[in-house]
Design a protein around this motif. Structure first.
Motif, PDB file in Angstrom:
ATOM      1  N   UNK A   3     -41.035 -52.432 -25.754  1.00 41.37           N
ATOM      2  CA  UNK A   3     -41.522 -51.188 -25.152  1.00 41.37           C
ATOM      3  C   UNK A   3     -42.464 -51.518 -24.000  1.00 41.37           C
ATOM      4  N   UNK A   4     -42.213 -50.951 -22.830  1.00 39.16           N
ATOM      5  CA  UNK A   4     -43.062 -51.174 -21.670  1.00 39.16           C
ATOM      6  C   UNK A   4     -42.676 -52.391 -20.845  1.00 39.16           C
ATOM      7  N   UNK A   5     -41.809 -53.238 -21.338  1.00 42.53           N
ATOM      8  CA  UNK A   5     -41.381 -54.415 -20.582  1.00 42.53           C
ATOM      9  C   UNK A   5     -40.346 -54.005 -19.540  1.00 42.53           C
ATOM     10  N   UNK A   6     -40.328 -54.680 -18.372  1.00 43.74           N
ATOM     11  CA  UNK A   6     -39.311 -54.356 -17.372  1.00 43.74           C
ATOM     12  C   UNK A   6     -37.908 -54.622 -17.925  1.00 43.74           C
ATOM     13  N   UNK A   7     -36.973 -53.795 -17.504  1.00 42.20           N
ATOM     14  CA  UNK A   7     -35.584 -53.954 -17.946  1.00 42.20           C
ATOM     15  C   UNK A   7     -34.939 -55.152 -17.248  1.00 42.20           C
ATOM     16  N   UNK A   8     -33.931 -55.690 -17.874  1.00 47.04           N
ATOM     17  CA  UNK A   8     -33.136 -56.766 -17.284  1.00 47.04           C
ATOM     18  C   UNK A   8     -31.967 -56.137 -16.526  1.00 47.04           C
ATOM     19  N   UNK A   9     -31.705 -56.634 -15.316  1.00 45.98           N
ATOM     20  CA  UNK A   9     -30.635 -56.126 -14.455  1.00 45.98           C
ATOM     21  C   UNK A   9     -29.736 -57.279 -14.049  1.00 45.98           C
ATOM     22  N   UNK A  10     -28.437 -57.090 -14.106  1.00 46.93           N
ATOM     23  CA  UNK A  10     -27.469 -58.085 -13.645  1.00 46.93           C
ATOM     24  C   UNK A  10     -27.192 -57.820 -12.174  1.00 46.93           C
ATOM     25  N   UNK A  11     -27.081 -58.895 -11.397  1.00 49.27           N
ATOM     26  CA  UNK A  11     -26.944 -58.785  -9.943  1.00 49.27           C
ATOM     27  C   UNK A  11     -25.548 -59.257  -9.527  1.00 49.27           C
ATOM     28  N   UNK A  12     -24.878 -58.426  -8.728  1.00 45.54           N
ATOM     29  CA  UNK A  12     -23.545 -58.738  -8.206  1.00 45.54           C
ATOM     30  C   UNK A  12     -23.613 -58.653  -6.684  1.00 45.54           C
ATOM     31  N   UNK A  13     -23.011 -59.637  -6.018  1.00 45.51           N
ATOM     32  CA  UNK A  13     -23.093 -59.763  -4.573  1.00 45.51           C
ATOM     33  C   UNK A  13     -21.695 -59.912  -3.995  1.00 45.51           C
ATOM     34  N   UNK A  14     -21.436 -59.235  -2.886  1.00 44.40           N
ATOM     35  CA  UNK A  14     -20.179 -59.441  -2.146  1.00 44.40           C
ATOM     36  C   UNK A  14     -20.571 -60.040  -0.814  1.00 44.40           C
ATOM     37  N   UNK A  15     -20.189 -61.281  -0.606  1.00 44.55           N
ATOM     38  CA  UNK A  15     -20.651 -62.029   0.555  1.00 44.55           C
ATOM     39  C   UNK A  15     -19.895 -61.694   1.841  1.00 44.55           C
ATOM     40  N   UNK A  16     -18.588 -61.547   1.778  1.00 47.15           N
ATOM     41  CA  UNK A  16     -17.800 -61.286   2.983  1.00 47.15           C
ATOM     42  C   UNK A  16     -16.778 -60.199   2.703  1.00 47.15           C
ATOM     43  N   UNK A  17     -16.334 -59.565   3.761  1.00 44.68           N
ATOM     44  CA  UNK A  17     -15.332 -58.510   3.640  1.00 44.68           C
ATOM     45  C   UNK A  17     -14.081 -59.059   2.952  1.00 44.68           C
TER      46      UNK A  17
END
Length: 103
Positions: free
Chosen positions: A6-20
């Motif tokens: 409780x009160x701790x920051x949530x964990x988020x998964x990061x997804x990246x698209x580098x090029x078209x």
């Protein structure tokens, strides 16, 4: 959605698209109180090189996943459906012993 503590920051998964034309790739995780803070943290950590086209963050507890340990039904081959495999089909033309074509 609740966090692990409780009160701790949530964990988020990061997804990246580098090029078209390329798909988004999972590049790591960040901890943040909300989506805007998660995007800012992800930008600071994962976009130092180059200029990505797109950056996504998804709360870790919102992801539904299948593990490679769960072979069926997610990762097992479809050997009971041989038409999905190229070796099921004979070549359209084959040369006979004297060079003539057979179909």
């Amino acid at each position: 959605m609740s966090t692990a503590r409780e009160g701790a920051p949530a964990s988020w998964e990061v997804f990246l698209r580098a090029r078209r034309g390329l798909a988004h790739q999972h590049v790591g995780s960040v901890r943040a109180a909300g989506p805007d803070a998660a995007l800012a943290a992800a930008r600071d950590l994962y976009t130092r090189r180059g200029e990505p086209l797109s950056l996504w963050v998804v709360r870790s507890d919102a992801l539904h996943t299948a593990s490679p340990d769960e072979r069926d039904p997610y990762f097992a081959g479809a050997r009971h459906k041989p038409y999905r495999y190229p070796e099921h089909y004979a070549p359209l033309t084959e040369k006979g012993p004297e060079g003539e074509h057979h179909e």
